[in-house]
Design a protein around this motif. Structure first.
Motif, mmCIF file in Angstrom:
data_model
loop_
_atom_site.group_PDB
_atom_site.id
_atom_site.type_symbol
_atom_site.label_atom_id
_atom_site.label_comp_id
_atom_site.label_asym_id
_atom_site.label_seq_id
_atom_site.Cartn_x
_atom_site.Cartn_y
_atom_site.Cartn_z
ATOM 1 N N ASP A 1 4.070 14.599 -1.758
ATOM 2 C CA ASP A 1 3.060 14.122 -2.704
ATOM 3 C C ASP A 1 2.251 12.983 -2.080
ATOM 4 O O ASP A 1 2.538 12.555 -0.960
ATOM 5 C CB ASP A 1 3.714 13.758 -4.044
ATOM 6 C CG ASP A 1 4.228 12.338 -4.134
ATOM 7 O OD1 ASP A 1 4.343 11.628 -3.108
ATOM 8 O OD2 ASP A 1 4.526 11.915 -5.263
ATOM 9 N N PRO A 2 1.226 12.468 -2.772
ATOM 10 C CA PRO A 2 0.380 11.419 -2.191
ATOM 11 C C PRO A 2 1.108 10.131 -1.821
ATOM 12 O O PRO A 2 0.617 9.362 -1.000
ATOM 13 C CB PRO A 2 -0.650 11.149 -3.298
ATOM 14 C CG PRO A 2 -0.730 12.416 -4.068
ATOM 15 C CD PRO A 2 0.684 12.960 -4.045
ATOM 16 N N ASP A 3 2.292 9.888 -2.397
ATOM 17 C CA ASP A 3 3.048 8.675 -2.080
ATOM 18 C C ASP A 3 4.177 8.914 -1.089
ATOM 19 O O ASP A 3 4.969 8.015 -0.825
ATOM 20 C CB ASP A 3 3.592 8.054 -3.369
ATOM 21 C CG ASP A 3 2.468 7.471 -4.205
ATOM 22 O OD1 ASP A 3 2.003 6.362 -3.870
ATOM 23 O OD2 ASP A 3 2.030 8.138 -5.153
ATOM 24 N N GLY A 4 4.278 10.128 -0.560
ATOM 25 C CA GLY A 4 5.289 10.422 0.445
ATOM 26 C C GLY A 4 6.586 11.000 -0.082
ATOM 27 O O GLY A 4 7.513 11.240 0.689
ATOM 28 N N ASP B 1 0.813 -1.217 0.000
ATOM 29 C CA ASP B 1 0.000 0.000 0.000
ATOM 30 C C ASP B 1 0.847 1.269 0.000
ATOM 31 O O ASP B 1 0.319 2.371 0.093
ATOM 32 C CB ASP B 1 -0.972 0.008 1.177
ATOM 33 C CG ASP B 1 -0.266 -0.001 2.519
ATOM 34 O OD1 ASP B 1 0.975 -0.132 2.560
ATOM 35 O OD2 ASP B 1 -0.951 0.128 3.539
ATOM 36 N N HIS B 2 2.172 1.101 -0.069
ATOM 37 C CA HIS B 2 3.069 2.264 -0.145
ATOM 38 C C HIS B 2 4.446 1.796 -0.618
ATOM 39 O O HIS B 2 4.720 0.599 -0.648
ATOM 40 C CB HIS B 2 3.175 2.968 1.202
ATOM 41 C CG HIS B 2 3.919 2.173 2.232
ATOM 42 N ND1 HIS B 2 3.354 1.130 2.930
ATOM 43 C CD2 HIS B 2 5.199 2.244 2.663
ATOM 44 C CE1 HIS B 2 4.254 0.600 3.747
ATOM 45 N NE2 HIS B 2 5.379 1.246 3.610
ATOM 46 N N TYR B 3 5.270 2.775 -0.979
ATOM 47 C CA TYR B 3 6.651 2.484 -1.337
ATOM 48 C C TYR B 3 7.538 2.850 -0.159
ATOM 49 O O TYR B 3 7.314 3.865 0.501
ATOM 50 C CB TYR B 3 7.072 3.266 -2.586
ATOM 51 C CG TYR B 3 6.494 2.673 -3.847
ATOM 52 C CD1 TYR B 3 7.123 1.615 -4.492
ATOM 53 C CD2 TYR B 3 5.308 3.152 -4.378
ATOM 54 C CE1 TYR B 3 6.587 1.049 -5.631
ATOM 55 C CE2 TYR B 3 4.763 2.584 -5.520
ATOM 56 C CZ TYR B 3 5.403 1.538 -6.139
ATOM 57 O OH TYR B 3 4.877 0.973 -7.260
ATOM 58 N N ASN B 4 8.555 2.039 0.118
ATOM 59 C CA ASN B 4 9.498 2.321 1.187
ATOM 60 C C ASN B 4 10.495 3.353 0.667
ATOM 61 O O ASN B 4 11.341 3.043 -0.166
ATOM 62 C CB ASN B 4 10.210 1.049 1.637
ATOM 63 C CG ASN B 4 11.175 1.296 2.772
ATOM 64 O OD1 ASN B 4 11.498 2.425 3.099
ATOM 65 N ND2 ASN B 4 11.636 0.226 3.383
#
Length: 123
Positions: A111-114, A66-69
């Motif tokens: 941004d929305p992905d951090g 659900d996300h990228y590290n």
């Protein structure tokens, strides 16, 4: 032999959400798109319409997290602006400012992905 910048890539979870963010926050627009024939990925190349540099957003169908590290998130893009006050207000209204350094006259938006994007005054 000569090398020139072409583009930089960010992987994203929700491509449409990211496209809306980058257009609203930074005025970037999609210049071109490449979609895999099997639907496994979409590459969207964003431009500022002024420089040749592009930001590539990559969406992967089979990405299951659900996300990228992003690790310590020490990597980032930087954008200049000719109106820091208006830019800061816009990003403050969007609630996307994640770090400010008034002594250096810079701040970062997220941004929305951090991913962090540095905003600096044009010289």
């Amino acid at each position: 032999m000569n090398f020139q910048f072409a583009h930089y890539n960010y992987n994203v979870i929700n491509l449409e959400k990211s496209l809306r963010f980058y257009e609203k926050a930074l005025g970037l627009k999609e210049a071109r798109r490449k979609e895999a024939g099997d639907g496994s990925f979409i590459l969207s190349y964003l431009t500022d319409g002024q420089t040749g540099f592009q930001l590539e957003l990559t969406w992967l169908r089979d990405w299951e997290a659900d996300h990228y590290n992003l690790g310590d998130n020490e990597i980032h893009l930087a954008f200049t602006t000719d109106d820091m006050d208006a830019a800061h207000k816009k990003h403050q209204d969007m609630d996307c400012i994640c770090y400010e350094n008034p002594d250096m006259g810079i701040y970062f938006i997220e941004d929305p992905d951090g991913y962090w994007i540095e905003i600096i005054p044009a010289k």
